[in-house]
Scaffold this motif. Structure first.
Motif: not given
Lengths: 102, 386
Positions: B36, B39-40, B258, B304, B316-320, B325
């Motif tokens: 987090k 990303r911020k 991914e 995460v 399936k969910i992979n916000p790597h 970013f």
């Protein structure tokens, strides 16, 4: 079967129909400009960002935590933002209008 | 521990304090470790800028070996957007069928060749040539040019003796100067010519700006792609079940790519310079000091990712954050993804199994952290599918 209308940033309108898969996949199959879907639908790139018409927001399954996190820092994010890779097509989406965010 | 495993050295610090500290040429760096926070900070360009002195956001700093600003990488909005917009379409060419067909032919030929050998050193004799030849497609220049880049060796800036080698960097800079002059004299359909004909800020790009973009294209996609390809070979050598799974379920290849990028995080981190006094995890960051966004740590954040230290091929969910970013996310990502997708397709089509014969790890030292990023050498035998 759900009929979904995409409106791109340059105001092109594309109407597409499907009864399964994700909204992102439908958009990619119809070459909707602005839906790049770089990561192929695993919620990592935010390049499938759409704005959902207000009257359809409550007909959709709510966004998950990760999708919300991704949208928090996405360009042009609003209260009507969704990542179309996370929107599984359902009958309830019939008639829905989506504005492509980028 | 399997040879192909890349352990997460950041876990303890990520959980306990959320940051780490690295000394670097008297310009220390606070490494930001949580998903987090990374990303911020990546999003907050006003406080954490990229447009500092050229080379300063790179760790180790390249301030002493480079004056040319890399573009659009070392710019901030709104100027960043103006330059990036010039390049987006070009860097999406890997989605076009002719590009994909050529890449597929290149990688098929590379695999055919290694299948004839009893032993192959993957880093220098497979990944480096593969990366170099693929780059001729991205630049749209003749295939033969790759031989020159292969001869430079695996590192553009590093040598045996030193993590930062000015002499080695100059080989690349001088080469790019020459190529720009050639393109000015004989414009063609290559990236140099396209950039030279482009306009930003109401004027043509300068030679220095074109050079800055080309340095970025060469340097940003070299070690990273080589590591990703080499690590993929090591992974499938030790996970034949994964290779077999892709053979029976090729539709998950995009997700597998991914996931491999998440797990490998070929670029450990990237810096920013604070424009004002700020905080990261309640730790003071002084104006004009550096932080880094640790993609490698963020990609193992258990807040995460479930089972963050496992390769889950169809995650399936992979916000790597393997490609970074926000607005600076990797411009070469489309090309890199296409290389890995193609490699996996060719592997399942032609390769039965891979045996690791010998290996030397490539360990990076970042203050309290020692991170394995891949291999300096990986000796294997490729076995053909019968």
């Amino acid at each position: 079967m759900a009929k979904i209308t995409f409106i791109t940033k340059d105001q092109e309108t594309i109407v597409a129909e499907a009864d399964s898969g994700s909204v992102m996949e439908l958009a990619v199959a119809h070459n909707v400009k602005g839906i790049d879907a770089d990561c192929g639908g695993v919620c990592s790139c935010a390049t499938c960002h759409v704005h959902v018409a207000a009257d359809y927001m409550d007909k959709l399954e709510a966004a998950g935590e990760i999708e919300k996190d991704m949208l928090e820092f996405a360009d042009n994010a609003s209260d009507f933002s969704r990542l179309s890779c996370q929107m599984k097509i359902t009958e309830a989406m019939d008639g829905m209008v989506l504005n492509v965010a980028n | 521990m399997k040879k192909s495993a890349l352990p997460d050295p950041f876990e303890k610090a990520r959980l306990e304090k959320g940051f780490g500290e690295v000394e670097d040429q008297e310009d220390p760096v606070i490494m930001v470790l949580r998903h987090k926070d990374v990303r911020k900070c990546a999003h907050n360009w006003k406080t954490f800028q990229s447009g500092a002195a050229p080379g300063r956001i790179v760790v180790p700093s390249e301030v002493n070996i480079r004056d040319t600003r890399q573009i659009p990488f070392e710019l901030d909005p709104p100027l960043h957007r103006e330059y990036r917009d010039l390049m987006e379409d070009w860097f999406r060419r890997p989605l076009q069928a002719p590009y994909q067909a050529q890449l597929s032919a290149q990688i098929s030929a590379a695999i055919e060749e290694v299948l004839t050998k009893d032993s192959v050193e993957v880093v220098g004799d497979f990944s480096l040539p593969l990366q170099s030849r693929a780059l001729t497609l991205l630049l749209n220049i003749p295939f033969e040019e790759a031989e020159k880049w292969i001869a430079w060796g695996t590192h553009v800036f590093r040598s045996e003796e030193s993590a930062l080698d000015g002499d080695k960097a100059n080989i690349l800079y001088d080469y790019i100067d020459q190529e720009i002059d050639k393109a000015i004299e004989h414009p063609g359909e290559d990236l140099y010519s396209v950039l030279l004909a482009s306009e930003a800020q109401g004027r043509k790009l300068t030679k220095e700006e074109v050079k800055g973009t080309m340095i970025l294209t060469f340097a940003g996609g070299r070690d990273t792609v080589i590591n990703a390809v080499t690590n993929s070979i090591a992974y499938f050598a030790e996970h034949p079940e994964s290779l077999n799974r892709l053979r029976s379920e090729p539709e998950i290849i995009a997700r597998a790519v991914e996931e491999l990028i998440r797990y490998f995080a070929p670029l450990t981190h990237m810096g920013r310079v604070a424009t004002e006094d700020a905080q990261v995890c309640e730790h003071a960051v002084k104006a004009d000091s550096r932080i880094s966004l640790c993609w490698a740590s963020a990609n193992r954040d258990a807040a995460v990712f479930e089972n963050p230290n496992e390769v889950v091929l169809d995650r399936k969910i992979n916000p790597h954050l393997g490609f970074g970013f926000s607005h600076h996310k990797c411009l070469g990502a489309t090309h890199a993804r296409q290389i890995l997708k193609t490699l996996l397709h060719v592997l399942i089509e032609k390769v039965e199994s891979i045996d690791i014969q010998d290996s030397v790890e490539n360990i990076e030292n970042w203050g309290e952290f020692n991170r394995k990023v891949g291999f300096d050498q990986l000796q294997v035998k490729f076995n053909a599918l019968k």
